[in-house]
Design a protein around this motif. Structure first.
Motif, PDB file in Angstrom:
ATOM      1  N   ASP A 185      30.542 -58.144 -20.189  1.00  9.69           N
ATOM      2  CA  ASP A 185      30.132 -59.542 -20.355  1.00  9.69           C
ATOM      3  C   ASP A 185      28.834 -59.776 -19.589  1.00  9.69           C
ATOM      4  O   ASP A 185      28.574 -59.123 -18.582  1.00  9.69           O
ATOM      5  CB  ASP A 185      31.179 -60.485 -19.744  1.00  9.69           C
ATOM      6  N   VAL A 186      28.077 -60.784 -20.031  1.00  8.35           N
ATOM      7  CA  VAL A 186      26.768 -61.041 -19.430  1.00  8.35           C
ATOM      8  C   VAL A 186      26.879 -61.278 -17.923  1.00  8.35           C
ATOM      9  O   VAL A 186      26.093 -60.754 -17.134  1.00  8.35           O
ATOM     10  CB  VAL A 186      26.097 -62.248 -20.126  1.00  8.35           C
ATOM     11  N   SER A 187      27.890 -62.061 -17.486  1.00  6.17           N
ATOM     12  CA  SER A 187      27.983 -62.375 -16.052  1.00  6.17           C
ATOM     13  C   SER A 187      28.295 -61.108 -15.249  1.00  6.17           C
ATOM     14  O   SER A 187      27.806 -60.913 -14.146  1.00  6.17           O
ATOM     15  CB  SER A 187      29.062 -63.426 -15.809  1.00  6.17           C
ATOM     16  N   ILE A 188      29.096 -60.208 -15.840  1.00  3.37           N
ATOM     17  CA  ILE A 188      29.441 -58.955 -15.146  1.00  3.37           C
ATOM     18  C   ILE A 188      28.227 -58.021 -15.147  1.00  3.37           C
ATOM     19  O   ILE A 188      27.987 -57.291 -14.192  1.00  3.37           O
ATOM     20  CB  ILE A 188      30.635 -58.246 -15.845  1.00  3.37           C
ATOM     21  N   GLN A 189      27.443 -58.076 -16.238  1.00  2.00           N
ATOM     22  CA  GLN A 189      26.243 -57.222 -16.326  1.00  2.00           C
ATOM     23  C   GLN A 189      25.362 -57.416 -15.110  1.00  2.00           C
ATOM     24  O   GLN A 189      24.905 -56.457 -14.492  1.00  2.00           O
ATOM     25  CB  GLN A 189      25.416 -57.599 -17.564  1.00  2.00           C
ATOM     26  N   SER A 190      25.113 -58.697 -14.743  1.00  2.00           N
ATOM     27  CA  SER A 190      24.182 -58.911 -13.637  1.00  2.00           C
ATOM     28  C   SER A 190      24.784 -58.433 -12.320  1.00  2.00           C
ATOM     29  O   SER A 190      24.063 -57.980 -11.433  1.00  2.00           O
ATOM     30  CB  SER A 190      23.729 -60.370 -13.558  1.00  2.00           C
ATOM     31  N   GLN A 191      26.120 -58.481 -12.198  1.00  2.00           N
ATOM     32  CA  GLN A 191      26.745 -57.962 -10.965  1.00  2.00           C
ATOM     33  C   GLN A 191      26.551 -56.447 -10.861  1.00  2.00           C
ATOM     34  O   GLN A 191      26.284 -55.903  -9.791  1.00  2.00           O
ATOM     35  CB  GLN A 191      28.236 -58.277 -10.953  1.00  2.00           C
ATOM     36  N   ILE A 192      26.706 -55.757 -11.988  1.00  2.00           N
ATOM     37  CA  ILE A 192      26.562 -54.294 -11.965  1.00  2.00           C
ATOM     38  C   ILE A 192      25.101 -53.921 -11.686  1.00  2.00           C
ATOM     39  O   ILE A 192      24.809 -52.994 -10.927  1.00  2.00           O
ATOM     40  CB  ILE A 192      27.052 -53.675 -13.307  1.00  2.00           C
ATOM     41  N   ILE A 193      24.172 -54.683 -12.271  1.00  2.00           N
ATOM     42  CA  ILE A 193      22.748 -54.429 -12.003  1.00  2.00           C
ATOM     43  C   ILE A 193      22.454 -54.639 -10.527  1.00  2.00           C
ATOM     44  O   ILE A 193      21.769 -53.829  -9.885  1.00  2.00           O
ATOM     45  CB  ILE A 193      21.875 -55.344 -12.890  1.00  2.00           C
ATOM     46  N   ALA A 194      23.010 -55.734  -9.954  1.00  2.00           N
ATOM     47  CA  ALA A 194      22.780 -56.006  -8.528  1.00  2.00           C
ATOM     48  C   ALA A 194      23.355 -54.869  -7.684  1.00  2.00           C
ATOM     49  O   ALA A 194      22.748 -54.455  -6.684  1.00  2.00           O
ATOM     50  CB  ALA A 194      23.415 -57.339  -8.150  1.00  2.00           C
ATOM     51  N   LEU A 195      24.505 -54.341  -8.101  1.00  2.00           N
ATOM     52  CA  LEU A 195      25.131 -53.238  -7.354  1.00  2.00           C
ATOM     53  C   LEU A 195      24.236 -51.995  -7.393  1.00  2.00           C
ATOM     54  O   LEU A 195      23.984 -51.358  -6.366  1.00  2.00           O
ATOM     55  CB  LEU A 195      26.512 -52.939  -7.953  1.00  2.00           C
ATOM     56  N   LEU A 196      23.733 -51.646  -8.584  1.00  2.00           N
ATOM     57  CA  LEU A 196      22.871 -50.462  -8.699  1.00  2.00           C
ATOM     58  C   LEU A 196      21.611 -50.639  -7.847  1.00  2.00           C
ATOM     59  O   LEU A 196      21.176 -49.714  -7.159  1.00  2.00           O
ATOM     60  CB  LEU A 196      22.497 -50.217 -10.166  1.00  2.00           C
ATOM     61  N   LYS A 197      21.041 -51.844  -7.870  1.00  2.00           N
ATOM     62  CA  LYS A 197      19.834 -52.093  -7.078  1.00  2.00           C
ATOM     63  C   LYS A 197      20.124 -51.972  -5.584  1.00  2.00           C
ATOM     64  O   LYS A 197      19.319 -51.439  -4.822  1.00  2.00           O
ATOM     65  CB  LYS A 197      19.297 -53.497  -7.380  1.00  2.00           C
TER      66      LYS A 197
END
Ligand code: SF4
Length: 325
Positions: A185-197
Motif C-alpha cells: 500500500d502507498v502508506s507502507i511504501q513510504s515507510q519501507i523507503i524511509a527504512l532503506l534510507k
C-alpha cells in the motif's frame, strides 16, 4: 574506487531462432553509502541487470560480455559457490514479493538465525539475540513476541521488513532492492523507503534500487540510471535529472509522476509500449515512441555521452554534447 563497478555488461538469452539481448552495453557504478536508482518500464532490463550483479541469471541466460567488479574484485566469472558466498554476505537482496524470499514452513526467527549462523561465527543463542535486534531495527513491533511467528502471520509491509532484516543479517555493503515497495500500500511504501534510507545513512550500506516508479526514485536515490530496451539512456544526479531531464523517455517518465495539488489534471503517458526483446528496433530503440524522433534516429543508435557535470544521455539530440535548437 567505486564499491560496485559494472562495465559494458551484456546479458543474452538464447532463443529458438536468435539470441535475445536483455542487457546491452550497460555501465554503472555505485559508491559506498550511495543509493543508485535504476528506473524504467517493465522489460527495460533493470531486473536482469540486478540479477547479473548478484549472480542469479538463470541458464540458458548468460553474461555474454563486460565485467562486474565489487570492491575491486571481479565477481561475474566466479564459480557458483563463490558467488553464493558473496550473495548474502557482501550483497544482500530484497525482492518485490516478500513471500518469494521467506520459507512459509519456518518461523521468521528460525530463518533469521539460520542466515546469521551461515554468515558468522556466532553461537545459536547469540544469533537469536542478533535476530531480535534486527527485527527491532527494521521496525517490527514487540519483536520478542513476533520472532516465533510464521511469515503468513505478518502483514505484507511487516513481511517486507523481515526480508530487509534477512538482507542485512551479514551487514552487506550493497543491497539490491528490486521493486521493494511495488506490492505494498502507498502508506507502507513510504515507510519501507524511509527504512532503506535510514539503513543506508546509519550503516553506510549502498543500495541499488530498481523500480518503475520515478516518484520512488525522487524520494530515495542520490543518482538515477534510466533504462530503456536493455540500455541506459540517461544517468546522473537525481536532483539534476528531476529538474531538467534531457532524454525524451526520462521526460515522459517525469510527466507520469503524480504531483501534489494537481489532481484534476490527467497524468501524461508515454504512447506505445516497451519493445519486446525480439522486436527492439534498429537505430534508437525509443524512436517509435519519441515525439522528437527524426529520420536519423531510425538508423543511428545513440551512444551515452556526458552532457553536464556527471550527467550523461544517449540521444541524438545531444550528439554534439548539446541539444539541437
Ligand atoms: Fe528521440 Fe531520436 Fe533522441 Fe531517440 S535519439 S530519444 S528517437 S530524439
Amino acid at each position: 574506487m567505486a564499491l560496485l563497478q559494472v562495465d559494458r555488461l551484456r546479458v543474452e538469452f538464447p532463443a529458438r531462432q536468435r539470441t535475445l539481448v536483455a542487457v546491452d552495453d550497460v555501465s554503472l557504478s555505485i559508491d559506498a553509502g550511495e543509493v543508485l536508482g535504476v528506473v524504467g518500464e517493465s522489460g527495460a532490463g533493470k531486473s536482469v541487470t540486478g540479477a547479473a550483479i548478484i549472480g542469479l541469471i538463470e541458464p540458458p541466460g548468460r553474461i555474454a560480455g563486460g565485467e562486474i567488479r565489487f570492491a575491486g574484485r571481479r565477481i561475474d566469472c566466479l564459480p557458483d559457490d563463490a558467488k553464493r558466498h558473496i550473495r548474502g554476505r557482501e550483497i544482500g537482496s530484497v525482492f518485490q514479493d516478500p513471500l518469494t524470499s521467506l520459507n512459509p514452513l519456518f518461523t521468521v526467527g528460525q530463518q533469521l538465525v539460520e542466515t546469521i549462523l551461515a554468515h558468522s561465527d556466532r553461537t545459536a543463542a547469540d544469533a537469536r539475540r542478533h535476530a531480535l535486534r534486527l527485527l527491532e531495527e527494521v521496525g517490527i513491533p514487540a519483536p520478542a513476541q513476533r520472532i516465533d511467528a510464521y511469515p503468513h502471520e505478518f502483514s505484507g509491509g511487516m513481511r517486507q521488513r523481515v526480508v530487509i532484516a534477512l538482507a542485512i543479517c551479514a551487514a552487506p555493503r550493497l543491497i539490491i532492492a528490486d521493486e521493494p515497495t511495488t506490492a505494498l500500500d502507498v502508506s507502507i511504501q513510504s515507510q519501507i523507503i524511509a527504512l532503506l534510507k535510514r539503513l543506508c545513512r546509519e550503516h553506510g550500506t549502498a543500495i541499488m534500487l530498481i523500480t518503475h516508479d520515478m516518484g520512488v526514485i525522487a524520494e530515495t536515490a542520490d543518482r538515477v540510471a534510466v533504462m530503456y530496451a536493455g540500455r541506459i539512456v540517461e544517468v546522473g544526479p537525481v536532483r539534476q535529472i528531476l529538474r531538467s531531464p534531457n532524454h525524451p523517455y526520462t521526460q515522459g517518465l517525469m510527466e507520469s509522476i503524480p504531483r501534489l495539488g494537481s489532481d484534476s489534471a490527467p497524468l501524461a503517458q508515454i504512447d506505445g509500449a516497451m519493445p519486446r526483446l525480439h522486436e527492439i528496433p534498429v537505430g534508437c530503440a525509443f524512436h517509435p515512441r519519441c515525439p522528437d524522433a527524426s529520420e536519423r534516429c531510425r538508423e543511428t543508435r545513440p551512444a551515452l555521452r556526458m552532457v553536464a557535470d556527471s550527467a550523461s544521455v544517449a540521444c541524438l539530440l545531444f550528439d554534439d554534447g548539446c541539444a539541437d535548437d
